[in-house]
Design an enzyme around this catalytic site. Structure first.
Site, PDB file in Angstrom:
ATOM      1  N   HIS A 126     -27.786 -20.282 -42.538  1.00  0.00           N
ATOM      2  CA  HIS A 126     -28.878 -19.254 -43.039  1.00  0.00           C
ATOM      3  C   HIS A 126     -29.353 -19.153 -44.299  1.00  0.00           C
ATOM      4  O   HIS A 126     -29.655 -18.412 -45.029  1.00  0.00           O
ATOM      5  CB  HIS A 126     -28.047 -17.599 -42.827  1.00  0.00           C
ATOM      6  CG  HIS A 126     -27.586 -17.375 -41.720  1.00  0.00           C
ATOM      7  ND1 HIS A 126     -26.868 -16.025 -41.136  1.00  0.00           N
ATOM      8  CD2 HIS A 126     -28.110 -17.675 -40.320  1.00  0.00           C
ATOM      9  CE1 HIS A 126     -26.884 -16.056 -40.047  1.00  0.00           C
ATOM     10  NE2 HIS A 126     -27.617 -16.684 -39.650  1.00  0.00           N
ATOM     11  N   TYR A 172     -32.686 -17.285 -31.676  1.00  0.00           N
ATOM     12  CA  TYR A 172     -32.699 -18.826 -31.909  1.00  0.00           C
ATOM     13  C   TYR A 172     -33.461 -19.738 -31.041  1.00  0.00           C
ATOM     14  O   TYR A 172     -33.339 -21.010 -31.075  1.00  0.00           O
ATOM     15  CB  TYR A 172     -31.163 -19.205 -31.695  1.00  0.00           C
ATOM     16  CG  TYR A 172     -29.986 -18.743 -32.636  1.00  0.00           C
ATOM     17  CD1 TYR A 172     -30.597 -17.942 -33.749  1.00  0.00           C
ATOM     18  CD2 TYR A 172     -28.864 -19.308 -32.750  1.00  0.00           C
ATOM     19  CE1 TYR A 172     -29.756 -17.516 -34.545  1.00  0.00           C
ATOM     20  CE2 TYR A 172     -27.607 -18.874 -33.812  1.00  0.00           C
ATOM     21  CZ  TYR A 172     -28.424 -17.936 -34.650  1.00  0.00           C
ATOM     22  OH  TYR A 172     -27.301 -17.481 -35.562  1.00  0.00           O
TER      23      TYR A 172
END
Ligand code: NAG
Length: 679
Positions: free
Chosen positions: A535, A316
């Site tokens: 996502h 991330y």
């Protein structure tokens, strides 16, 4: 599918389920391993089974096919018995592909998708892979609504598309597993609810592209315009780390096929990575599930290879290509341990990573309720002049990072009245003027209300305090949305939800908004009907359309979206919705340049403006590769123009760019690829 103008149709449905829930199949929450892996707190509101998106009753329907073997008649896909199937002839003659099965619903229905259940008897022979889905009103003229490739396993497949009235539906099987012809046990058609034709003038959502995976991450390749997408070690989940990545390649401008590949040679599960396109148009993918690894996709050879491991494992994090062609990364506590994810930099020529102890992550942390695990995620990074990187968010704090020597950092205040804006978007729509639009985001990664705030950040020399202006807000609050700069400098924002709940299709925003820098206004565009939230991704394509896809990756949940859609902005359409005539770039005096070079471009008709947009990559709302350079024109004769690449690698980052020419009506050409050679 609920569109603003459908509210009366949905009045009854809205009593059962939030109007904004759109095409929500009966809600299936993610399984426990996903909930644990993402620290999910399920949304607290009650859920009901929506009417829309459920299977239409199949009474009185008939099915026909171009080929049948014995008792395996087409009507078996409508009988509710998963032990019976339609199968094309395999003996005495193996009837060659393609094959079609057509369902007549014997009445008009509004549909917005189909489901296809492959055989359930343990064999994978006959699973349909590459396919097309058509609808028809009269059984004679068929319209394409979805195409692509389904995953080769026995789970139920779907093709979701924009609601449309029809009587007939046809699946064309182009490939199948087993080489004995396609088969299927059940086909259902999903109820699209009421129907009001989408209005003209606000762009169009095109046919759906079905992928054999949930496309969580994507990058677009120079020259071919092919899009590489990937999920994780699995096509549908990420929990665990099997050291491989399921990918697909979509050929948007050529064959329109979706080809599958499982990348095993790098031992890298590339779920939740940082992504940057380097000076040679290669995609560098860092960390994620396999937190220390880095991999490179080389478009010219269509191959994946390993790069050197990072010094600090990450997931991330964000990364940004710098003016000298090196790639900076910072943050990433989601994977590989908590905290201390300070900056480091990759030198693609030497294939080495170097720590930058002078680039601490602490000044760019948000105040997320889930702590450091979330606070250093998804930085809004912009490579800028003299090797600098400007960090515009998602923290309210903004910082400059220097990548020379052992690195440097200086804080330059906060983003005006904004708050921490995790999983918001930041887009450099005019790199020459240093202008960045920021939209949306949320104080916390999940379970918090998103903002509709928009800000304009204008950056100057590295280290200087940027100017921040609070803009008119978006109509809708959003987190997990995506933003794409278009050739004309407007910024397209789509998807997202008003309360961040990963893996739940709740509180959805379906209406895109287009920000115009000339008017500082957001215009609402035609809604789509497939949720694009956690996502999901969006990318500008070489034909000046936007690809918007993905969402989910939560195993057996209902929030998985194995697909993408093409949005055609209004600039490519006439007022009646027909395609506008595009100008064509017929000649470019050079396709490889360095900053300061002047090139000549010829067009088939007069054009009034040009721009360069750097090829993009996207995952988890981060696209640090896209940026736009407006190119003032000087005349070089009839339909011939000279443009000059800005003379600064901080503006004109090394790598591949799309050059668009716009005519007086604002219609963009197809892009030509321009490589800005690195220093
Ligand atoms: C198809 O839809 C019917 C309802 O009409 C439902 O009972 C059945 O389970 C569905 N089958 C599949 C395989 O989705």
């Amino acid at each position: 599918m609920p569109r603003p103008w459908m509210s009366s149709v949905l009045l009854f449905a809205s009593l059962l389920v939030r109007l904004t829930d759109g095409r929500v199949r009966p809600l299936v929450p993610p399984p426990p391993d996903i909930i644990a892996a993402e620290g999910i707190t399920p949304p607290i509101e009650p859920f009901a089974v929506p009417i829309i998106g459920a299977a239409l009753p199949r009474n009185g329907w008939t099915a026909t096919a171009d080929s049948v073997q014995d008792v395996n008649v087409p009507s078996n896909v409508l009988d509710g018995n998963t032990a019976t199937m339609w199968h094309t002839e395999w003996t005495p003659v193996n009837a060659p592909l393609p094959h079609t099965i057509t369902i007549d619903m014997n009445a008009m229905n509004v549909l917005d998708g189909i489901t296809y259940l492959p055989r359930q008897d343990g064999s994978s022979n006959g699973n349909i892979g590459e396919h097309e889905v058509y609808i028809s009103v009269d059984g004679t003229t068929f319209t394409l609504v979805a195409y692509g490739t389904w995953l080769d396993d026995n789970t139920e497949k779907s093709s979701d598309f924009e609601p449309i009235p029809a009587r007939y539906i046809r699946i064309v099987a182009l490939t199948e597993a087993g080489n004995r012809g396609p088969c299927g046990t059940e086909i259902n058609v999903s109820n699209g609810g009421g129907y009001i034709p989408p209005p003209n003038g606000l762009g169009k959502w095109g046919p759906t592209i079905d992928f054999p995976l949930v496309p969580v991450a994507a990058s677009i390749q120079p020259f071919t315009g092919k899009v590489v997408v990937w999920s994780s070690w699995s096509a549908r989940t990420f929990s665990a780390n099997l050291g491989q990545t399921v990918t697909a390649l979509y050929d948007h401008l050529g064959s329109k096929t979706v080809t599958q590949r499982i990348v095993t040679n790098t031992g890298h599960d590339m779920f939740c990575p940082g992504i940057s396109l380097d000076a040679n148009g290669r995609t560098l993918v860092t960390g994620g599930d396999t937190s220390q690894k880095a991999s490179i996709y080389t478009p010219s050879t269509d191959s994946w290879s390993s790069a050197a491991n990072m010094n600090i494992p990450r997931g991330y994090q964000a990364s940004a290509t710098c003016s000298d062609g090196r790639i900076f990364t910072i943050g990433g506590s989601w994977s590989g341990g908590l905290g201390g994810k300070n900056g480091e930099i990759y030198d693609p020529k030497a294939n080495t990573w170097s720590l930058l102890p002078g680039c601490p992550v602490a000044p760019m942390l948000t105040n997320d309720a889930q702590g450091i695990w979330r606070q250093d995620n998804h930085g809004w990074l912009f490579g800028w002049k003299d090797g600098s990187v400007f960090q515009a968010g998602p923290s309210i704090a903004m910082n400059w990072y220097g990548t020379g020597g052992s690195g440097s950092q200086n804080g330059v205040g906060s983003r005006a009245s904004d708050g921490d804006s995790m999983c918001g978007n930041a887009v450099m729509f005019d790199a020459v003027a240093g202008k960045i639009l920021t939209v949306g985001g949320s104080p916390d990664y999940q379970n918090a209300g998103a903002t509709n705030a928009a800000h304009l950040i204008t950056i100057g020399n590295p280290g200087s305090t940027p100017q921040v202006t609070t803009l008119n807000s978006m109509a809708y609050p959003r987190i997990f949305h995506n933003s794409v700069v278009l050739p004309d400098g407007t910024v397209f924002t789509s998807g997202g939800q008003s309360i961040g709940n990963p893996f739940y299709d709740t509180n959805l925003e379906f209406t895109p908004e287009l920000w115009n820098p000339a008017t500082n206004k957001f215009t609402q565009l035609v809604p789509n009907s497939t949720p694009r939230v956690y996502h999901s991704f969006a990318l500008l394509m070489q034909d000046a359309t936007v690809m918007s896809g993905g969402g989910g990756l939560c195993d057996t949940c209902s929030a998985n979206h194995f697909d993408a859609q093409i949005y055609t902005p209004q600039y490519l359409l006439n007022a009646d919705g027909s395609p506008a005539t595009r100008p064509v770039i017929t000649f470019a005096s050079a396709n490889t340049v360095v900053p300061g070079n002047t090139i000549t471009l010829n067009t088939n008709t007069a054009v009034t403006s040009m721009s360069l947009i750097r090829y993009g990559s996207a995952t988890h709302t981060v696209n640090t590769d896209q940026r736009r350079i407006p190119l003032p024109l000087t005349s070089a004769g009839t339909n011939s123009y000279k443009v000059t690449i800005p003379n600064d690698y901080g503006i004109a980052l090394p790598g591949f760019w799309m050059l668009f020419a716009m005519n007086g009506n604002g219609v963009p050409s197809m892009a030509v690829s321009i490589k800005i050679n690195g220093p």
